[in-house]
Design a protein around this motif. Structure first.
Motif, PDB file in Angstrom:
ATOM      1  N   ASP A 233      -8.669   0.009  -6.145  1.00  0.00           N
ATOM      2  CA  ASP A 233      -8.793   1.207  -5.668  1.00  0.00           C
ATOM      3  C   ASP A 233      -9.065   2.224  -6.625  1.00  0.00           C
ATOM      4  O   ASP A 233      -9.780   3.135  -6.535  1.00  0.00           O
ATOM      5  CB  ASP A 233      -7.673   1.855  -4.711  1.00  0.00           C
ATOM      6  CG  ASP A 233      -6.386   2.227  -5.759  1.00  0.00           C
ATOM      7  OD1 ASP A 233      -6.415   2.936  -6.505  1.00  0.00           O
ATOM      8  OD2 ASP A 233      -5.339   1.916  -5.383  1.00  0.00           O
TER       9      ASP A 233
ATOM     10  N   LEU B 296      -8.330   3.820  -1.102  1.00  0.00           N
ATOM     11  CA  LEU B 296      -7.009   3.067  -0.799  1.00  0.00           C
ATOM     12  C   LEU B 296      -7.329   2.180   0.444  1.00  0.00           C
ATOM     13  O   LEU B 296      -6.820   1.045   0.513  1.00  0.00           O
ATOM     14  CB  LEU B 296      -5.752   4.042  -0.174  1.00  0.00           C
ATOM     15  CG  LEU B 296      -5.180   4.804  -1.457  1.00  0.00           C
ATOM     16  CD1 LEU B 296      -4.461   6.160  -1.103  1.00  0.00           C
ATOM     17  CD2 LEU B 296      -4.537   3.989  -2.379  1.00  0.00           C
TER      18      LEU B 296
ATOM     19  N   GLU C 126      -0.239   6.247  -6.643  1.00  0.00           N
ATOM     20  CA  GLU C 126      -1.655   6.643  -6.718  1.00  0.00           C
ATOM     21  C   GLU C 126      -1.911   8.057  -6.624  1.00  0.00           C
ATOM     22  O   GLU C 126      -2.763   8.644  -7.390  1.00  0.00           O
ATOM     23  CB  GLU C 126      -2.683   5.792  -5.774  1.00  0.00           C
ATOM     24  CG  GLU C 126      -4.051   5.890  -6.196  1.00  0.00           C
ATOM     25  CD  GLU C 126      -4.336   5.183  -7.469  1.00  0.00           C
ATOM     26  OE1 GLU C 126      -5.473   5.514  -8.026  1.00  0.00           O
ATOM     27  OE2 GLU C 126      -3.717   3.981  -8.057  1.00  0.00           O
TER      28      GLU C 126
ATOM     29  N   CYS D  30       1.886   1.743  -3.497  1.00  0.00           N
ATOM     30  CA  CYS D  30       0.814   2.002  -4.466  1.00  0.00           C
ATOM     31  C   CYS D  30       0.129   3.660  -4.054  1.00  0.00           C
ATOM     32  O   CYS D  30      -0.245   4.137  -5.023  1.00  0.00           O
ATOM     33  CB  CYS D  30      -0.343   1.180  -4.228  1.00  0.00           C
ATOM     34  SG  CYS D  30       0.000  -0.549  -4.913  1.00  0.00           S
ATOM     35  N   ALA D  31      -0.042   3.649  -2.791  1.00  0.00           N
ATOM     36  CA  ALA D  31      -0.350   4.999  -2.276  1.00  0.00           C
ATOM     37  C   ALA D  31       0.411   6.192  -3.014  1.00  0.00           C
ATOM     38  O   ALA D  31      -0.020   7.119  -3.240  1.00  0.00           O
ATOM     39  CB  ALA D  31      -0.514   5.116  -0.825  1.00  0.00           C
TER      40      ALA D  31
ATOM     41  N   LEU E 173       0.735  -1.226  -0.204  1.00  0.00           N
ATOM     42  CA  LEU E 173      -0.117   0.068  -0.016  1.00  0.00           C
ATOM     43  C   LEU E 173       0.956   1.151   0.116  1.00  0.00           C
ATOM     44  O   LEU E 173       0.453   2.370  -0.398  1.00  0.00           O
ATOM     45  CB  LEU E 173      -1.054   0.030   1.165  1.00  0.00           C
ATOM     46  CG  LEU E 173      -1.680   1.242   1.399  1.00  0.00           C
ATOM     47  CD1 LEU E 173      -2.834   1.369   0.166  1.00  0.00           C
ATOM     48  CD2 LEU E 173      -2.576   1.059   2.563  1.00  0.00           C
TER      49      LEU E 173
ATOM     50  N   GLU F 206      -4.588  -1.910  -7.221  1.00  0.00           N
ATOM     51  CA  GLU F 206      -4.920  -1.134  -8.171  1.00  0.00           C
ATOM     52  C   GLU F 206      -6.282  -1.104  -8.865  1.00  0.00           C
ATOM     53  O   GLU F 206      -7.033  -0.073  -9.298  1.00  0.00           O
ATOM     54  CB  GLU F 206      -3.900  -1.045  -9.232  1.00  0.00           C
ATOM     55  CG  GLU F 206      -2.610  -0.404  -8.823  1.00  0.00           C
ATOM     56  CD  GLU F 206      -2.896   1.148  -8.240  1.00  0.00           C
ATOM     57  OE1 GLU F 206      -3.135   1.967  -9.162  1.00  0.00           O
ATOM     58  OE2 GLU F 206      -2.580   1.393  -7.035  1.00  0.00           O
TER      59      GLU F 206
END
Length: 145
Positions: free
Chosen positions: A87, A115, A21, A17-18, A14, A84
């Motif tokens: 979210d 998220l 993102e 990814c965060a 995460l 992905e």
């Protein structure tokens, strides 16, 4: 194989990814890109940062760049992909979120919610992968390399 281990692996995923993102959503929204182009940018950056964070750790353990890339691809691809899909589906599914703009609370609330939902739904995937010696378990094999 514990839920705690799966949650820690998902939290690691995460993080990358965060970063990607949020950066992708901010750049795409600020640049006035379409929702599709913004999502594509966010996904590409999420994969980049997700892999980069994993590679940083295994490179420190002494693996070559090529070996570290292989470990990151094996460890994170499924987790990042699930995260992905979830979210971005949530983000696109929240009415008005993609069009809200960076100064609007709806954009940020929807992104945080997306998220969080992705985290919750990816934990069981990571648990399943780690229990089979895949996913983040691949990284742990190299921590004491």
């Amino acid at each position: 194989m514990s839920w705690r281990t799966a949650a820690q692996a998902t939290l690691h995923c995460l993080t990358g990814c965060a970063i990607g993102e949020v950066l992708g959503m901010v750049i795409g929204t600020a640049a006035g890109l379409s929702a599709g182009a913004t999502v594509a940018l966010a996904v590409a950056l999420a994969f980049f940062f997700g892999y980069a964070l994993t590679m940083r750790g295994v490179l420190r353990a002494g693996l070559s760049f090529r070996e570290a890339l292989r470990v990151a691809l094996a460890a994170d691809t499924v987790s990042i992909l699930v995260m992905e899909i979830v979210d971005n589906a949530v983000m696109v599914g929240v009415p008005g979120a993609m069009e809200a703009g960076l100064a609007n609370w709806l954009f940020w609330a929807a992104l945080a919610f997306a998220l969080a939902v992705a985290f919750v739904l990816t934990v069981p995937v990571n648990r399943w992968l780690i229990a089979r010696g895949r996913g983040h378990a691949v990284v742990h094999a190299h921590h004491h390399h």
